[in-house]
Design a protein around this motif. Structure first.
Motif, PDB file in Angstrom:
ATOM      1  N   SER A   1      -6.013 -23.518   9.882  1.00 13.19           N
ATOM      2  CA  SER A   1      -6.224 -22.047   9.581  1.00 13.19           C
ATOM      3  C   SER A   1      -7.458 -21.391  10.617  1.00 13.19           C
ATOM      4  N   TYR A   2      -7.410 -20.279  10.675  1.00 13.73           N
ATOM      5  CA  TYR A   2      -8.671 -19.703  11.500  1.00 13.73           C
ATOM      6  C   TYR A   2      -9.858 -20.143  11.104  1.00 13.73           C
ATOM      7  N   ASP A   3      -9.870 -20.057   9.710  1.00 14.06           N
ATOM      8  CA  ASP A   3     -11.361 -20.236   9.111  1.00 14.06           C
ATOM      9  C   ASP A   3     -11.781 -21.800   9.165  1.00 14.06           C
ATOM     10  N   ALA A   4     -10.927 -22.551   9.373  1.00 13.32           N
ATOM     11  CA  ALA A   4     -11.262 -23.959   9.481  1.00 13.32           C
ATOM     12  C   ALA A   4     -11.493 -24.370  10.789  1.00 13.32           C
ATOM     13  N   LYS A   5     -11.032 -23.698  11.788  1.00  8.20           N
ATOM     14  CA  LYS A   5     -11.358 -24.047  12.982  1.00  8.20           C
ATOM     15  C   LYS A   5     -12.929 -24.338  13.695  1.00  8.20           C
ATOM     16  N   PRO A   6     -13.719 -23.501  13.032  1.00  4.02           N
ATOM     17  CA  PRO A   6     -15.258 -23.832  13.384  1.00  4.02           C
ATOM     18  C   PRO A   6     -15.688 -25.158  12.918  1.00  4.02           C
ATOM     19  N   PHE A   7     -14.965 -25.867  12.054  1.00  2.00           N
ATOM     20  CA  PHE A   7     -15.440 -26.906  11.429  1.00  2.00           C
ATOM     21  C   PHE A   7     -15.057 -28.181  11.749  1.00  2.00           C
ATOM     22  N   VAL A   8     -13.512 -28.190  12.222  1.00  6.01           N
ATOM     23  CA  VAL A   8     -12.488 -28.991  12.492  1.00  6.01           C
ATOM     24  C   VAL A   8     -11.889 -28.976  13.739  1.00  6.01           C
ATOM     25  N   LYS A   9     -11.886 -30.051  14.757  1.00  8.71           N
ATOM     26  CA  LYS A   9     -11.105 -30.148  15.760  1.00  8.71           C
ATOM     27  C   LYS A   9      -9.937 -30.616  15.595  1.00  8.71           C
ATOM     28  N   MET A  10      -8.892 -29.929  16.369  1.00  6.81           N
ATOM     29  CA  MET A  10      -7.550 -30.473  16.642  1.00  6.81           C
ATOM     30  C   MET A  10      -7.546 -31.975  16.796  1.00  6.81           C
ATOM     31  N   GLY A  11      -6.774 -32.661  16.308  1.00  3.83           N
ATOM     32  CA  GLY A  11      -6.405 -34.113  16.361  1.00  3.83           C
ATOM     33  C   GLY A  11      -7.544 -35.143  15.901  1.00  3.83           C
ATOM     34  N   GLU A  12      -8.421 -34.605  15.166  1.00  3.78           N
ATOM     35  CA  GLU A  12      -9.491 -35.407  14.402  1.00  3.78           C
ATOM     36  C   GLU A  12      -9.036 -36.361  13.726  1.00  3.78           C
ATOM     37  N   PRO A  13      -9.129 -37.634  13.577  1.00  6.39           N
ATOM     38  CA  PRO A  13      -8.655 -38.542  12.464  1.00  6.39           C
ATOM     39  C   PRO A  13      -8.811 -38.126  11.095  1.00  6.39           C
ATOM     40  N   TYR A  14      -8.162 -38.016  10.018  1.00  2.00           N
ATOM     41  CA  TYR A  14      -8.139 -37.460   8.765  1.00  2.00           C
ATOM     42  C   TYR A  14      -9.376 -38.408   8.112  1.00  2.00           C
ATOM     43  N   PHE A  15      -9.192 -39.643   8.295  1.00  2.26           N
ATOM     44  CA  PHE A  15      -9.914 -40.815   7.503  1.00  2.26           C
ATOM     45  C   PHE A  15     -11.360 -40.820   7.857  1.00  2.26           C
ATOM     46  N   GLN A  16     -11.799 -39.919   9.270  1.00  2.00           N
ATOM     47  CA  GLN A  16     -13.068 -39.993   9.640  1.00  2.00           C
ATOM     48  C   GLN A  16     -13.650 -38.645   9.274  1.00  2.00           C
ATOM     49  N   ILE A  17     -12.927 -37.548   8.782  1.00  2.00           N
ATOM     50  CA  ILE A  17     -13.537 -36.321   8.518  1.00  2.00           C
ATOM     51  C   ILE A  17     -13.291 -35.866   7.167  1.00  2.00           C
ATOM     52  N   ARG A  18     -12.781 -36.773   6.008  1.00  2.00           N
ATOM     53  CA  ARG A  18     -12.476 -36.493   4.880  1.00  2.00           C
ATOM     54  C   ARG A  18     -13.622 -35.699   4.174  1.00  2.00           C
TER      55      ARG A  18
END
Length: 136
Positions: free
Chosen positions: A48-65
């Motif tokens: 979502s637009y409000d998540a884009k400043p914090f998370v990059k497309m393609g980041e592995p989920y296990f690394q960014i939980r």
């Protein structure tokens, strides 16, 4: 001789489509950042637009939980059946308002606007109908 109308077309693109689909069934998350994970929850796909400043497309989920939790971002597993169904509904709705559409992708269609005089009003009408149709 009748004056021939100038052809006019638009590309109608749904915003953060997968995240928007998830929010249809979770209206409590309307103002909460969302990410949708790829198959088997491998990595972040749409955001979502409000998540884009914090998370990059393609980041592995296990690394960014931890990062998701820290920023209050809610992850969703992919639901391809839902996206296909919602896409069909959006396309059907747009088809009812214009003379012709051509699907370009799951969340984008080309719409023939030839002969429509008030394009701004049509755009607002399409947007308002798409925003309310699932709850009818």
């Amino acid at each position: 001789m009748a004056k021939q109308l100038e052809p006019a077309f638009a590309l109608v693109d749904c915003n953060s489509f997968y995240a928007s689909c998830a929010r249809v069934f979770r209206p409590d998350l309307a103002r909460v950042p969302i990410v949708v994970l790829s198959n088997n929850d491998g990595c972040v796909n749409p955001r979502s637009y409000d998540a884009k400043p914090f998370v990059k497309m393609g980041e592995p989920y296990f690394q960014i939980r931890h990062k998701l939790k820290h920023h209050g971002i809610v992850p969703f597993s992919s639901n391809c059946a839902l996206y296909g169904d919602m896409s069909g509904r959006v396309i059907t709705l747009i088809e009812s308002m214009v003379s012709a559409v051509e699907a370009y992708s799951i969340d984008e269609v080309f719409a023939d606007l030839t002969g429509i005089s008030n394009l701004s009003a049509l755009g607002r009408r399409i947007r308002s109908q798409v925003l309310v149709f699932p709850s009818e």
